[in-house]
Design a protein around this motif. Structure first.
Motif, PDB file in Angstrom:
ATOM      1  N   SER A   1       0.828  -1.217   0.000  1.00 53.56           N
ATOM      2  CA  SER A   1       0.000   0.000   0.000  1.00 53.56           C
ATOM      3  C   SER A   1       0.862   1.269   0.000  1.00 53.56           C
ATOM      4  CB  SER A   1      -0.979  -0.005   1.167  1.00 53.56           C
ATOM      5  OG  SER A   1      -0.287   0.157   2.362  1.00 53.56           O
ATOM      6  N   TYR A   2       2.138   1.182   0.442  1.00 55.54           N
ATOM      7  CA  TYR A   2       3.019   2.364   0.375  1.00 55.54           C
ATOM      8  C   TYR A   2       3.631   2.473  -1.020  1.00 55.54           C
ATOM      9  CZ  TYR A   2       2.657   1.509   5.390  1.00 55.54           C
ATOM     10  OH  TYR A   2       2.190   1.239   6.640  1.00 55.54           O
ATOM     11  N   VAL A   3       3.985   1.321  -1.601  1.00 57.31           N
ATOM     12  CA  VAL A   3       4.535   1.331  -2.967  1.00 57.31           C
ATOM     13  C   VAL A   3       3.489   1.901  -3.935  1.00 57.31           C
ATOM     14  CG1 VAL A   3       5.342  -0.138  -4.855  1.00 57.31           C
ATOM     15  CG2 VAL A   3       6.180  -0.531  -2.541  1.00 57.31           C
ATOM     16  N   ALA A   4       2.204   1.623  -3.640  1.00 57.51           N
ATOM     17  CA  ALA A   4       1.122   2.111  -4.514  1.00 57.51           C
ATOM     18  C   ALA A   4       1.063   3.635  -4.547  1.00 57.51           C
ATOM     19  CB  ALA A   4      -0.214   1.541  -4.037  1.00 57.51           C
ATOM     20  N   ARG A   5       1.668   4.285  -3.563  1.00 55.50           N
ATOM     21  CA  ARG A   5       1.654   5.761  -3.539  1.00 55.50           C
ATOM     22  C   ARG A   5       2.743   6.373  -4.426  1.00 55.50           C
ATOM     23  NH1 ARG A   5       1.432   7.164   2.714  1.00 55.50           N
ATOM     24  NH2 ARG A   5       1.990   9.182   1.880  1.00 55.50           N
ATOM     25  N   VAL A   6       3.599   5.522  -4.997  1.00 53.56           N
ATOM     26  CA  VAL A   6       4.670   6.023  -5.870  1.00 53.56           C
ATOM     27  C   VAL A   6       4.187   5.970  -7.321  1.00 53.56           C
ATOM     28  CG1 VAL A   6       7.029   5.634  -6.677  1.00 53.56           C
ATOM     29  CG2 VAL A   6       6.426   5.189  -4.273  1.00 53.56           C
ATOM     30  N   ALA A   7       4.332   7.076  -8.047  1.00 51.99           N
ATOM     31  CA  ALA A   7       3.879   7.114  -9.448  1.00 51.99           C
ATOM     32  C   ALA A   7       4.716   6.149 -10.291  1.00 51.99           C
ATOM     33  CB  ALA A   7       4.007   8.540  -9.979  1.00 51.99           C
TER      34      ALA A   7
ATOM     35  N   ALA B   1       6.571  -4.656  -4.567  1.00 53.08           N
ATOM     36  CA  ALA B   1       5.600  -4.568  -3.468  1.00 53.08           C
ATOM     37  C   ALA B   1       5.583  -5.897  -2.719  1.00 53.08           C
ATOM     38  CB  ALA B   1       4.222  -4.265  -4.033  1.00 53.08           C
ATOM     39  N   SER B   2       5.571  -5.827  -1.396  1.00 50.43           N
ATOM     40  CA  SER B   2       5.555  -7.077  -0.620  1.00 50.43           C
ATOM     41  C   SER B   2       4.584  -6.976   0.534  1.00 50.43           C
ATOM     42  CB  SER B   2       6.960  -7.403  -0.113  1.00 50.43           C
ATOM     43  OG  SER B   2       7.441  -6.325   0.646  1.00 50.43           O
ATOM     44  N   ASP B   3       4.408  -8.091   1.210  1.00 48.62           N
ATOM     45  CA  ASP B   3       3.506  -8.182   2.350  1.00 48.62           C
ATOM     46  C   ASP B   3       4.120  -7.478   3.560  1.00 48.62           C
ATOM     47  OD1 ASP B   3       2.693 -10.164   4.867  1.00 48.62           O
ATOM     48  OD2 ASP B   3       1.084  -9.720   3.434  1.00 48.62           O
TER      49      ASP B   3
END
Ligand code: SAH
Length: 249
Positions: A37-43, A52-54
Motif C-alpha cells: 500500500s506504500y509502494v502504490a503511492r509512488v507514481a 511490493a511485498s507483504d
C-alpha cells in the motif's frame, strides 16, 4: 553504476506532506521496495521497478533492498510516516548488521517523513506540547507484559502518550486491556484522541474522556493520543482544540 539505498518516509498520506528530499530520491530511483500500500503511492514510470511485498516480511524486504543496491541499483525503501518510527529503517539496519560485510560500504541514507503522531497532533491542536512518549501497542515483536509495564510507567511519569498500531483483526483484545490499565493508572478524565486516516480523504478525529473510550473506536489506521493530567480542550465553534500547556509543576 553506483548503487545507493534511501529509506524514505512518505508521510501520513497527503502528497503535500512528502518532503522535497523524498520526491528527489524517488525521481532518481531505479527500484522502489516496500509494503504494497506504500509502494502504490509512488507514481509508476517505465524506468522504475516497483517491488511490493507483504507487511510481515520486513527483514526479507530489507535484505532484498540491500542486495539490489549492492548490485548497483538506486533503491528507495518506502515507509508510511517516518521510516525510523516503527518502520523500515531499523529493519534495514538489522539486515545490514547480520548481512554481507560488503553491504556496510553502501551509500545508505534515511530520509525523514512526518510521522502519524505529529500529523494527528497537528490536526487536533497540540496534545504533545509538553513531555510525551510513543508506544507501539502491537505485540508482534515484544511480549504483552512489557507493553503493560511501559503503559503503567508512562502513566506514573504523567506523559501524554501516542499509541501506534492500537488494534488489528489479529489482535482484537490488547487495546481493551491497554485502556483498562490506563483507567486504573490515570482515572477516567483524561482526554483521548482517536485520529483515523489522518491527512487522507477518510480522516476522522474524535475526542472522548478515557472513561468513555472503547476498543472499537480504533483500528489499524488509527493513531490514539491519551493526554497527560494537564492536557485539556478549548471549546469553540466547530471542533475543539486539544492541547497540553508547555509547563508543568
Ligand atoms: N512509520 C509510520 C508508523 C508505522 S506503524 C509513521 O511514522 O507514521 C503503523 C501505525 O501508524 C498505524 O497502525 C497507525 O496507528 C499509525 N498511522 C500511520 N498512518 C496513519 C494515518 N494517516 N492516520 C492515523 N494513523 C496512522
Amino acid at each position: 553504476m553506483t548503487g545507493w539505498i534511501a529509506i524514505a518516509g512518505m508521510g501520513p498520506g497527503d502528497a503535500a506532506l512528502i518532503t522535497p528530499e523524498v520526491t528527489a530520491a524517488l525521481a532518481q530511483a531505479t527500484d522502489v521496495v516496500g509494503y504494497a500500500s506504500y509502494v502504490a503511492r509512488v507514481a509508476a514510470r517505465a524506468d522504475l521497478t516497483l517491488h511490493a511485498s507483504d507487511n510481515r516480511v520486513e527483514l526479507e524486504r530489507a535484505a532484498q533492498a540491500l542486495e539490489l543496491a549492492a548490485a548497483g541499483r538506486r533503491v528507495v525503501v518506502v515507509s508510511s510516516g517516518d521510516p525510523g518510527v516503527f518502520a523500515m529503517a531499523a529493519a534495514v539496519f538489522e539486515a545490514l548488521e547480520e548481512g554481507h560485510p560488503d553491504w556496510r560500504e553502501l551509500d545508505i541514507r534515511v530520509l525523514p517523513g512526518i510521522t502519524a503522531m505529529l500529523a494527528a497532533s497537528a490536526r487536533a491542536g497540540a496534545p504533545l506540547g509538553h513531555d510525551f512518549c510513543a508506544i507501539n501497542l502491537s505485540d508482534n515483536l515484544k511480549p504483552w507484559d512489557l507493553i503493560e509495564r511501559r503503559l503503567r510507567l508512562a502513566a506514573e511519569a504523567d506523559f501524554a502518550m501516542a499509541f501506534y498500531n492500537p488494534r488489528s483483526k489479529a489482535r482484537p483484545e490488547g487495546f481493551g486491556r491497554a485502556l483498562d490499565v490506563l483507567r486504573e493508572a490515570c482515572g477516567g478524565e483524561r482526554p483521548v484522541l482517536f485520529a483515523r486516516a489522518v491527512c487522507t480523504p477518510e480522516e476522522v478525529l474524535r475526542i472522548v474522556a478515557l472513561r468513555d473510550a472503547r476498543p472499537e473506536m480504533a483500528d489499524m489506521r488509527t493513531m490514539v493520543i491519551v493526554g497527560s493530567s494537564r492536557t485539556r480542550l478549548i471549546e469553540r465553534p466547530g471542533a475543539p482544540i486539544l492541547y497540553t500547556p508547555r509547563s508543568a509543576e
